[in-house]
Design a protein around this motif. Structure first.
Motif: not given
Length: 371
Positions: A85-93, A95-100
């Motif tokens: 997963v290549c994610s942006g640095l946001t609070a939502r990002g 949380e979504q990354s942990l879910a991923a």
């Protein structure tokens, strides 16, 4: 895999045209990797996969239509393929990354930001390292057996850049037990398995998990909600005591320092050591100096050799040292190197780690009480 093996084939899935171009450039800068496709959304990626199945998928989570997390879950249920997963640095990002990760992603990396050339080069190395690690995480592990073609290129600084080697002639005084754990690819779920199995009176624990800056706080918060022990992201000067777990913040090194009645951590910037920041080698070397025989060192799943060398320093200082076994490792790289170097005194299955930690603590506390 031999030196003449075909490169790892990567499918990039990102809705941004500029991001796809940047990621393609990064991936193709590594001769061990090749872009086999670049899709603007999950539906286009699915069509490409029906024609040409990649070895690894590099996936953005924020996409129109079907979001990346939903796409990941479909991949894992229908045709599991290693996903980074290549994610942006946001609070939502975060949380979504942990879910991923919980849904089956192998690794989470931070999408490179526009910055200086050195920072961009370091980000590129991290992306390529993550893709190589993901390619070795398949169940058959055929590529892992030899693995020489996938060894990360480029310079690798030693922990000498951060702190001197331990003075093994100096014996650390007897203290409460402390556990130091290092992990990388596959480590987030391995750590969850271990920490959720620990009782509230578990020994103090310090952890380096290779993870981007901004994601470790969300990771610590998530573990804290699941565990009987208290889990938090480390801050400079924090004490670590029985029943508490400190996780090194992303992009910062964490070192152990002894206090008269326990331990505290130093959190500091510095160069990437053993190609990582935070580095397991840095934590382990500091533990060899500060804790000696009061410590237990554990190397978990991950690619490369970060931690293997300085786990040996912990062993030489009198610590008990353990490596995760091959059967339960997502990537048997760091543990394998610890075993190969003779740094690990034993190999254990993941499900036995919590019991080993508590057994070590009971035996050590008996010695403290007797002393």
């Amino acid at each position: 895999m031999t030196g003449t093996a075909d490169p790892v084939r990567v499918l990039i899935v990102d809705d941004s045209t500029s991001a796809r171009a940047m990621l393609r450039s990064v991936v193709e800068s590594d001769p061990a990797l090749r872009v086999c496709g670049a899709a603007p959304d999950a539906f286009a990626a699915a069509r490409m996969m029906r024609v040409d199945l990649p070895d690894v998928i590099l996936l953005d989570l924020e996409m129109p239509g079907m979001d990346g997390l939903t796409f990941l879950k479909k991949i894992m249920s229908q045709r599991p393929i290693p996903v980074v997963v290549c994610s942006g640095l946001t609070a939502r990002g975060s949380e979504q990354s942990l879910a991923a990760l919980e849904a089956g992603a192998v690794e989470v990396i931070l999408k490179p930001q526009a910055s200086d050339a050195a920072a961009r080069a370091e980000a590129a190395l991290r992306i390529c390292d993550a893709l190589r690690a993901a390619s070795q995480s398949r169940g058959a592990r055929a590529a892992l057996a030899a693995g020489s073609a996938l060894k990360p290129p480029g310079p690798k600084l030693s922990p000498d850049e951060m702190l001197p080697p331990p003075n093994l002639a100096r014996v650390a005084p007897l203290t409460e037990p402390i556990v130091c754990i290092g992990s990388s690819t596959g480590g987030t779920e391995a750590l969850r398995t271990i920490l959720t199995a620990l009782p509230p009176d578990a020994p103090a624990i310090c952890i380096v998990q290779h993870m981007p800056a901004g994601f470790t706080a969300a990771f610590a918060k998530r573990l804290d909600s699941l565990c009987q022990v208290r889990v938090r992201e480390a801050v400079d000067g924090a004490t670590v005591t029985q029943g508490e777990v400190l996780i090194a913040p992303g992009d910062q090194h964490m070192m152990l320092r002894r206090l008269p009645s326990g331990y505290r951590v130093v959190v500091a910037p510095g160069p990437a050591i053993s190609r990582h920041r935070p580095s397991v080698d840095v934590l382990f070397r500091s533990a060899a100096t500060a804790a000696g025989a009061n410590a237990l060192g554990i190397v978990l799943t991950g690619m490369g050799d970060d931690g293997a060398r300085c786990l040996g320093e912990m062993k030489a200082a009198g610590a008990l040292t353990v490596a995760q076994d091959e059967a339960t490792s997502v990537v048997y790289g760091m543990p394998r190197e610890a075993v190969r170097m003779g740094s690990a005194m034993q190999s254990l299955a993941l499900e036995k780690m919590a019991a080993a930690i508590m057994g070590f603590a009971r035996r050590h506390r008996t010695g403290v009480q007797a002393g």
